[in-house]
Structures are given as structure tokens and as C-alpha cells.
Design a protein around this motif. Structure first.
Motif, PDB file in Angstrom:
ATOM      1  N   ALA B 183       6.523  53.372 102.706  1.00  0.00           N
ATOM      2  CA  ALA B 183       5.504  54.027 102.485  1.00  0.00           C
ATOM      3  C   ALA B 183       5.389  55.360 103.004  1.00  0.00           C
ATOM      4  CB  ALA B 183       4.273  53.277 102.485  1.00  0.00           C
ATOM      5  N   VAL B 184       6.543  56.006 103.371  1.00  0.00           N
ATOM      6  CA  VAL B 184       6.816  57.275 103.960  1.00  0.00           C
ATOM      7  C   VAL B 184       7.450  58.060 102.998  1.00  0.00           C
ATOM      8  CG1 VAL B 184       6.349  56.533 106.334  1.00  0.00           C
ATOM      9  CG2 VAL B 184       8.637  56.693 105.230  1.00  0.00           C
ATOM     10  N   GLY B 185       7.643  59.338 103.037  1.00  0.00           N
ATOM     11  CA  GLY B 185       8.454  60.271 102.155  1.00  0.00           C
ATOM     12  C   GLY B 185       9.884  60.006 102.474  1.00  0.00           C
ATOM     13  N   GLU B 186      10.779  60.552 101.554  1.00  0.00           N
ATOM     14  CA  GLU B 186      12.318  60.519 101.705  1.00  0.00           C
ATOM     15  C   GLU B 186      12.548  61.386 103.091  1.00  0.00           C
ATOM     16  OE1 GLU B 186      13.805  62.047  98.047  1.00  0.00           O
ATOM     17  OE2 GLU B 186      15.270  60.545  98.387  1.00  0.00           O
ATOM     18  N   GLY B 187      11.846  62.516 103.419  1.00  0.00           N
ATOM     19  CA  GLY B 187      12.352  63.218 104.449  1.00  0.00           C
ATOM     20  C   GLY B 187      12.041  62.744 105.758  1.00  0.00           C
ATOM     21  N   THR B 188      11.467  61.561 105.887  1.00  0.00           N
ATOM     22  CA  THR B 188      10.883  60.892 107.111  1.00  0.00           C
ATOM     23  C   THR B 188      11.935  59.833 107.213  1.00  0.00           C
ATOM     24  OG1 THR B 188       8.665  61.094 106.501  1.00  0.00           O
ATOM     25  CG2 THR B 188       9.239  59.340 108.039  1.00  0.00           C
ATOM     26  N   VAL B 189      12.653  59.266 106.312  1.00  0.00           N
ATOM     27  CA  VAL B 189      13.580  58.160 106.544  1.00  0.00           C
ATOM     28  C   VAL B 189      14.945  58.747 106.420  1.00  0.00           C
ATOM     29  CG1 VAL B 189      12.223  56.320 106.083  1.00  0.00           C
ATOM     30  CG2 VAL B 189      13.579  57.639 104.149  1.00  0.00           C
ATOM     31  N   GLY B 190      15.147  59.929 105.841  1.00  0.00           N
ATOM     32  CA  GLY B 190      16.364  60.738 105.384  1.00  0.00           C
ATOM     33  C   GLY B 190      17.289  60.693 106.780  1.00  0.00           C
ATOM     34  N   GLY B 191      17.016  61.018 107.921  1.00  0.00           N
ATOM     35  CA  GLY B 191      18.062  61.407 109.032  1.00  0.00           C
ATOM     36  C   GLY B 191      18.480  59.859 109.297  1.00  0.00           C
ATOM     37  N   PRO B 192      17.762  58.891 109.819  1.00  0.00           N
ATOM     38  CA  PRO B 192      18.064  57.709 110.214  1.00  0.00           C
ATOM     39  C   PRO B 192      18.851  57.137 109.080  1.00  0.00           C
ATOM     40  CG  PRO B 192      15.480  57.670 110.259  1.00  0.00           C
ATOM     41  CD  PRO B 192      15.966  59.217 109.832  1.00  0.00           C
ATOM     42  N   LEU B 193      18.570  57.124 107.712  1.00  0.00           N
ATOM     43  CA  LEU B 193      19.315  56.318 106.659  1.00  0.00           C
ATOM     44  C   LEU B 193      20.600  57.048 106.842  1.00  0.00           C
ATOM     45  CD1 LEU B 193      18.765  54.493 104.318  1.00  0.00           C
ATOM     46  CD2 LEU B 193      18.519  56.408 102.791  1.00  0.00           C
TER      47      LEU B 193
END
Lengths: 255, 255
Positions: B183-193
Motif C-alpha cells: 500500500a505504498v508507491g513503487e518508489g518507496t519499495v524500489g530501492g530495497p526490492l
């Protein structure tokens, strides 16, 4: 400015999710409609995976062959968004953070209280020498470099970018179409239709069976940029279909 | 028989009506689902026009590169149905009337009281050396020559032909997938992903923003043919997403 006779285009749809079936593409149809409206002849579409070399090969093959190339997909903030990298590689240019793109994104992030981080800043990386394509939906811009137009994959963003692009594209001679409906099978009209196609080489005639209806139906579609010739050929096709209906003793369908 | 590690495929969609936007393709999605179910890796799709050379070029480029090539469209009775001609040309073989195909068609025509004519007999022309693909819907068969499988464009017929083909195809290792909703944007999970992708190179991780919903949503999709590894990587991605939700103070979405 005079239009060249034919303006052509190709579309590259980028994304593993289309090839796995997880996402059903709708951008091909939207781009096809967009091109037809502008008189641009969409000649080819390729769907490729999220692999740099596959994208580079498709971009380089198609940009040499057609007036315009459009791409959709792979310009987000995550590691699998590699379209900008691949297009920069295809053109042999660097991919720096673009100050204008960064400003667009930061303005939106300020409004929404979104954290600026490295992943999000990936979306401001634009190949050197490219112009930005405005994204009215979510700010992250697309870009145009040479004849290649790089757009988002999310359909509503992609359509907003196409609209933003439209004034910058040169349209060709608009192709008009007429449809003649037949209540007989393709095989019944196939012979005489082929003869009429030979008689009117500048009017492209297509035949499309309609399955799953109550009765056999065939739609004959005629396309040409010459309206007078199109009307003349359509009248001939209509007369041929009328004769086929009479011979078969069937009621003509409503047009 | 042992399966090679990867069985690949390409699809060629043939038809001006797709490129003009008049018909919206659904065969790409159906073929993608079909391949995924069989563990076949669909690597590329091309949509080409009803031009012999374009079809020949696509067939020859792709049959050399992938385990299987599928084509849809252009096998009906009218002058614009040129797929059989183009495939015969690509393989350098003749295109005679095939007695078995003719018998299939004549049996159906007898049932339905359909006239046999030259246009309809076009559908019995099959490249020399090809095997027929049964058409349970409307009798006119497709065919397989080498690794190229030629099918109808009408979706219900195309799907019937895929079903007929399935037992003849060699499946690969089935690719499994897991989805983690954020429930957060792609940009929030992008780095750790991206960091987790680097840690699990054999699990392909994709990130897909969900637009037009009530709140920002991102679907993270993990794919691998190694189930244990997939579960391990999925647990790591889920933990990363849980931490992102906690930091952002948002309620996790229902999975």
C-alpha cells in the motif's frame, strides 16, 4: 509544409508481464486508433521482455525502418524499469539526471509529501539530447529522442502522453474506411471480392468473418485515402454482395 | 524424455485490422496464458500487416531463434488471407491442395449445404510437409511445419487450435509466481526490492503500480521455477513491504 505520401510507425510494448499473460495489453489497440486518427500507418508492433539487449535490438531495427517509433512500459522507479537505459544504449548516449524532469517530479512529490529517494530519482534519468513528454497523470515524464517516443506502460498515463505528443507528430493522408456487411460466408464472396481488389489496387479490401452470431456474417472493409475512389469501389462491392444475397435467398443485414 | 531447461516461443499476429485499430487483439493474452500454463517462455510477439514479405521475414527471424513459433490470422478464403502462401515461401516449399484438409472441409460443407468454390478451396492449400491442426469450430484446419504453428485469427477458433496443439508441445519447467501487495508507491519499495533482486538472481521480481484505485498500490510479482527459493524470496519481500507499511503508518492491503 507538404506531407509525404505515407507516414509510418512501429510500437514496442516492453514488459514481461504482457508476455507471461499476467497483464493483458490494451496499449496496442490505443496506439493503433491514435495512429489511424492522425493518418499515420502503424506497420508493426513488437512485444519484448525486460531485457536490455532485446529492447536495444527492437529500437534500432524499427527506428531505421519507420517514420516514428513508440514504446510503452519500463520507465518506472524499480530495477526492472530499464527502458531509458536501453534507449540510451541504442542511441549511444549518456543517461544523466535531467534537471527539468527532476523539477517536475520534485514539484509533484512536494505536493503529495512523497520522499525523494534513489529509486524515485531513476525516473528523472533521461537520455542526453532527448525532449521530455509531459505526464499529466503522475508527473514522471516520457521522452523523445530522434524518432523514438518513450512512454509509460500504465494505460491511462500512456494515453495522456499520446495526447501530449499529437501536436508534435506529422500526420499523413488520412485513410478512410467503409464497411459492407454480408449475410453470407467469406467463401461465398471471396472470389468476386478478389476480382474487385485486383480492379482497385489503391483501395485495400479486407474480409472479416463474424463468429458466434445467430447467422453467418462477413464484414468487408475497404480502406483508401482517395474518397472518390473509395466510394466507387464500395458501390461495386455492395452490388456484388447484393447479388450474392439474392442468389442465396437471404435477407441483407442492416448496415 | 528430459525437458531442456527452457522452452521458448514467439507469436506472430497477422492482420491489418489489428494495426488499424479496427479489431482489438485478444490472441496475445490467450497465447501468453497458454504458454505460461505449459511452462513455455513466450519471449516475443510481433504484429505484422497482410504483406507477404513482412510475414516471411518475421517467420524466418523467429523460427531460427525460438523453440516454437505460433501465428494467428490470415488463413481464411479471401484474397487478403496470405499466411499459408507466406509460410510456404519462408520454408521454400510448394502450397498444393492437401487431400486431408480438403476432405475435412468438404465433409463440413456437405453438412451445411455450402457450395464448393475456388475461394473456399484456398483453405485446403497447405505447405508441403506440414501436419494439420484440427479446427473443431469451423473445420478449416491450421497446420504445423517445422517449429511453426499456423492458426486462425478468430479468437474462439484460435483457442480451439491451441487446445488441439497442447499435447504435441513439449512443456518446460513450470514457472511459479507469488504476488506481494504493497500500500505504498513503487518508489518507496524500489530501492530495497532492487537489493533483494540482486540477492535472488534466479527469482525474477517485477513491480507493477496499480493506477486508478482509491489509494496508492503496488503489486510485486516474483517468478521462479524453483518453489523453495521462490518461497524464501517471497518471505523476504513480504518482510520488506511490512517494514515499509510500518514506517509509512499505513494499513497493509489484503493479500
Amino acid at each position: 509544409m507538404s506531407s509525404p505520401a505515407t507516414i509510418t510507425a512501429a510500437l514496442i510494448v516492453i514488459g514481461d508481464e504482457i508476455l507471461s499473460g499476467r497483464t493483458k495489453d490494451v496499449n496496442i489497440g490505443a496506439t493503433a486508433d491514435f495512429c489511424t486518427d492522425l493518418g499515420i500507418d502503424l506497420k508493426e508492433v513488437r512485444v519484448v521482455s525486460d531485457e536490455t539487449d532485446d529492447i536495444v535490438d527492437a529500437v534500432n531495427a524499427l527506428r531505421a525502418r519507420y517514420t516514428y517509433v513508440f514504446t510503452t512500459g519500463g520507465i518506472g522507479p524499480t530495477h526492472d524499469d530499464i527502458t531509458a537505459d536501453a534507449v540510451a544504449k541504442a542511441f549511444g548516449v549518456a543517461l544523466p539526471i535531467n534537471p527539468q524532469a527532476r523539477a517536475m517530479l520534485e514539484a509533484r512529490w512536494k505536493e503529495t509529501g512523497t520522499e525523494v529517494n534513489e529509486a524515485r530519482l531513476r525516473m528523472a534519468r533521461i537520455p542526453e539530447g532527448a525532449d521530455l513528454i509531459v505526464n499529466s497523470v503522475s508527473a514522471a515524464p516520457g521522452f523523445r529522442i530522434g524518432n523514438v517516443h518513450v512512454m509509460a506502460g500504465v494505460p491511462i498515463i500512456m494515453r495522456a502522453m499520446l495526447e501530449a505528443l499529437a501536436p508534435t507528430l506529422q500526420g499523413g493522408k488520412k485513410v478512410l474506411s467503409r464497411t459492407v456487411k454480408a449475410a453470407v460466408g467469406e467463401g461465398t464472396v471471396g472470389g468476386p471480392l478478389g476480382a474487385l481488389q485486383a480492379q482497385y489496387p489503391d483501395v485495400k479490401m479486407g474480409s472479416y468473418p463474424q463468429m458466434g452470431k445467430d447467422r453467418v456474417m462477413t464484414e468487408l472493409v475497404l480502406r483508401s485515402s482517395d474518397e472518390a475512389l473509395l466510394e466507387e469501389a464500395t458501390a461495386k462491392v455492395q452490388a456484388m454482395v447484393d447479388a450474392a444475397h439474392a442468389r442465396a435467398g437471404v435477407t441483407p443485414p442492416e448496415n
